[in-house]
Scaffold this active site. Structure first.
Site, short mmCIF file in Angstrom:
data_model
loop_
_atom_site.label_atom_id
_atom_site.label_comp_id
_atom_site.label_asym_id
_atom_site.label_seq_id
_atom_site.Cartn_x
_atom_site.Cartn_y
_atom_site.Cartn_z
CE LYS A 1 -1.53 1.57 4.07
NZ LYS A 1 -1.24 2.98 4.41
CG ASN A 2 2.46 2.66 3.47
OD1 ASN A 2 1.30 3.02 3.21
ND2 ASN A 2 2.87 2.42 4.69
CB CYS B 1 -4.42 10.26 11.97
SG CYS B 1 -2.84 9.49 12.23
NE ARG C 1 0.94 10.08 10.24
CZ ARG C 1 0.45 9.10 9.47
NH1 ARG C 1 -0.72 8.58 9.76
NH2 ARG C 1 1.11 8.69 8.41
CG ASP D 1 3.76 1.33 9.46
OD1 ASP D 1 3.83 1.58 8.25
OD2 ASP D 1 3.55 2.22 10.32
NE ARG E 1 -6.83 4.43 5.99
CZ ARG E 1 -6.35 5.58 6.43
NH1 ARG E 1 -6.70 6.03 7.62
NH2 ARG E 1 -5.53 6.28 5.69
C1 EPZ Z 1 4.69 6.86 6.31
O1 EPZ Z 1 3.93 7.90 6.91
C2 EPZ Z 1 3.76 5.67 6.20
N1 EPZ Z 1 2.62 6.01 5.35
C3 EPZ Z 1 3.27 5.28 7.61
O2 EPZ Z 1 2.46 4.12 7.48
C4 EPZ Z 1 4.48 4.95 8.47
O3 EPZ Z 1 4.05 4.66 9.78
C5 EPZ Z 1 5.45 6.15 8.49
O4 EPZ Z 1 5.81 6.51 7.14
C6 EPZ Z 1 6.72 5.84 9.26
O5 EPZ Z 1 7.36 4.73 8.68
C7 EPZ Z 1 2.81 6.02 3.99
O6 EPZ Z 1 3.90 5.73 3.50
C8 EPZ Z 1 1.61 6.35 3.15
P1 EPZ Z 1 6.80 10.19 8.37
P2 EPZ Z 1 4.52 9.40 6.93
O7 EPZ Z 1 6.66 11.46 7.58
O8 EPZ Z 1 5.36 9.64 5.74
C9 EPZ Z 1 7.02 13.54 11.71
C10 EPZ Z 1 0.57 2.79 7.78
O9 EPZ Z 1 0.15 2.22 8.80
N2 EPZ Z 1 6.87 14.50 10.59
O10 EPZ Z 1 7.95 9.29 8.06
O11 EPZ Z 1 3.38 10.31 7.20
C11 EPZ Z 1 5.77 12.68 11.89
O12 EPZ Z 1 4.83 13.36 12.71
C12 EPZ Z 1 1.09 4.21 7.87
O13 EPZ Z 1 0.63 2.26 6.63
C13 EPZ Z 1 6.95 15.86 10.86
O14 EPZ Z 1 7.14 16.28 12.01
O15 EPZ Z 1 5.46 9.35 8.21
C14 EPZ Z 1 6.33 11.44 12.54
O16 EPZ Z 1 6.43 11.66 13.93
C15 EPZ Z 1 0.88 4.79 9.25
N3 EPZ Z 1 6.82 16.74 9.84
C16 EPZ Z 1 7.71 11.30 11.92
O17 EPZ Z 1 8.03 12.60 11.38
C17 EPZ Z 1 6.62 16.34 8.54
O18 EPZ Z 1 6.53 17.19 7.63
C18 EPZ Z 1 7.80 10.28 10.79
O19 EPZ Z 1 6.74 10.57 9.91
C19 EPZ Z 1 6.53 14.94 8.28
C20 EPZ Z 1 6.67 14.05 9.31
#
Ligand code: EPZ
Length: 418
Positions: free
Chosen positions: A22-23, A116, A121, A306, A398
């Site tokens: 999915k990701n 969420c 996020r 995850d 999802r």
């Molecule tokens: C991706 O989310 C995945 N989703 C998530 O999978 C996964 O948990 C996550 O990466 C971490 O591996 C997709 O790929 C669609 P991040 P993403 O940006 O990109 C902070 C699932 O269950 N952050 O790597 O949104 C954020 O709050 C989902 O399939 C900022 O502060 O995660 C988090 O604490 C859930 N500012 C950390 O960084 C930003 O601009 C990592 O988030 C972006 C992120």
């Protein structure tokens, strides 16, 4: 609202095949916006988030044709470079169209994703990156707008924390920017590498995908391509943990064993009889133990956040104390409360969950809160005594394709009730 009804006690025995990731599907679908030519994608999982992304592409102006797990996208022109609130509120990964729209249309207007279940996020790092590439970013009325009259220009983006979709968004903006872009502290997840492979097939010039420094030489335009996405390492890992928890003889096929190194190491340390049969096959056999082993989530190649909820379900069956530390998201222990209702002994202390096992779980009525929390409740229900009813399973729909059929196929007593 659909529910799952699960009778615990059956070991998972047999073979279960992994679907496409999915990701990986979400960013590669967004990447199709970068060209006017057709992009043919294979192994796209039929899950809710993908349908949402396809709807968003159609709103933007793409023609989307589904044929089973093959999706063809053709975006002759961008009609509306926007991701509206009603779509973004159901899927925050809609922010993945920011980069492609800024690059292709010179403008992107995306509803700011709300928080969420697992955390705030924000997408501030995405926006900082786009600004570095020459876009003017503004926010009002709950929308963020990135405007880049003319062409984006390459720059050096240094992410002050690793972000998966942030890296993907900026990568997709940079491939059409003028000159060189360097992304430092980039995410190294396999899904980033998969996206880069598609972009290179489309004519992009990218080096270093999968490492912390990605270099992009911008090109004038990209052409169509055909690509099969990688297997879903989180789905595969979920099933491997299920095999370990239920004491079954379970073979997970069509996965990428290399992407699950951290999980396999952790399960081996816990005494689980898990083995890599070949590059795409992992087997769990009965006769092992489940020892309490601490775990800390890390960005790839560390232990995936995850899979944290699923690992917590496993540790409820371990004899002794284990500590799980969640370093990526600030509120990703929602499943703990539900697992407690089934008899687990879990104490939350900030980013740490302390488990005292082994708990004899009993079936209960529980509520899913987010995608991976739902998966951990399913796993717990498979070993709990009696019947478990899981409500709000739209969360699990999802990201898990045909999970009822797949688990029933290896002996689980699980059914979906409307
Ligand atoms: C991706 O989310 C995945 N989703 C998530 O999978 C996964 O948990 C996550 O990466 C971490 O591996 C997709 O790929 C669609 P991040 P993403 O940006 O990109 C902070 C699932 O269950 N952050 O790597 O949104 C954020 O709050 C989902 O399939 C900022 O502060 O995660 C988090 O604490 C859930 N500012 C950390 O960084 C930003 O601009 C990592 O988030 C972006 C992120």
């Amino acid at each position: 609202m659909d529910k799952f009804v699960i009778q615990g006690g059956n070991p998972l025995n047999g073979t279960i095949a992994t679907s496409g990731a999915k990701n990986s599907a979400l960013p590669v679908l967004a990447a199709a916006l970068l060209t006017a030519e057709p992009v043919i994608l294979h192994r796209i999982p039929r899950v809710r988030d993908i349908r949402t992304m396809e709807r968003l592409l159609v709103d933007i102006g793409s023609e989307v044709v589904e044929d089973g797990e093959t999706v063809t996208i053709r975006t002759s022109k961008i009609v509306s470079p926007e991701a509206p609130y009603e779509l973004v509120k159901t899927m925050r990964a809609s922010s993945l169209v920011l980069g492609p729209l800024a690059a292709r249309a010179g403008r992107a207007r995306v509803s700011i994703p709300g928080g969420c279940a697992i955390g705030a996020r924000p997408i501030d790092l995405h926006l900082q990156g786009l600004t570095k590439l020459g876009a003017t970013v503004s926010q009002e009325h709950g929308y963020v707008e990135a405007v880049a009259p003319g062409r984006l220009r390459g720059g050096h983006i240094f992410f002050d924390r690793i972000t998966v979709t942030g890296t993907e968004d900026i990568l997709m903006a940079a491939v059409l920017a003028e000159g060189e872009t360097v992304i430092s502290n980039a995410a190294r997840e396999p899904e980033v590498v998969d996206l880069a492979e598609l972009l290179v097939k489309m004519g992009a010039r990218i080096e270093g995908a999968g490492t912390s420094v990605i270099r992009v030489q911008g090109v004038e335009e990209l052409h169509g391509a055909e690509h099969q996405i990688i297997a879903d390492r989180i789905e595969a890992g979920t099933f491997v943990i299920g095999g370990a928890m239920t004491g079954g003889d379970l073979t997970v096929t069509e996965c990428v064993a290399e992407h699950l190194g951290a999980l396999i190491d952790k399960l081996s340390a816990a005494g689980v009889k898990v083995s890599v049969i070949d590059a795409t096959t992992i087997r769990v056999e009965p006769g092992g133990t489940i020892l309490p082993v601490d775990m800390t989530t890390e960005e790839y190649p560390g232990f995936a956040t995850d899979l944290q909820a699923q690992y917590m379900a496993l540790m409820t069956q371990a004899d002794g104390i284990s500590i799980i530390t969640e370093t990526i998201f600030e509120n990703r222990f929602m499943h703990a409360q539900e697992l407690r209702r089934m008899g687990a002994n879990i104490r939350i202390d900030g980013r740490k969950a302390i488990l005292a096992g082994r708990s004899n779980l009993t079936g209960a009525e529980v509520i899913a809160s987010d995608l991976r929390a739902s998966a951990s409740l399913v796993l717990a229900a498979l070993v709990a005594k009696g019947q478990t009813v899981i409500d709000r399973v739209y969360h699990i729909d999802r990201g898990y394709e045909r999970i009822v059929e797949k688990l029933s196929g290896v002996g689980a007593r699980i059914s979906r009730v409307e």
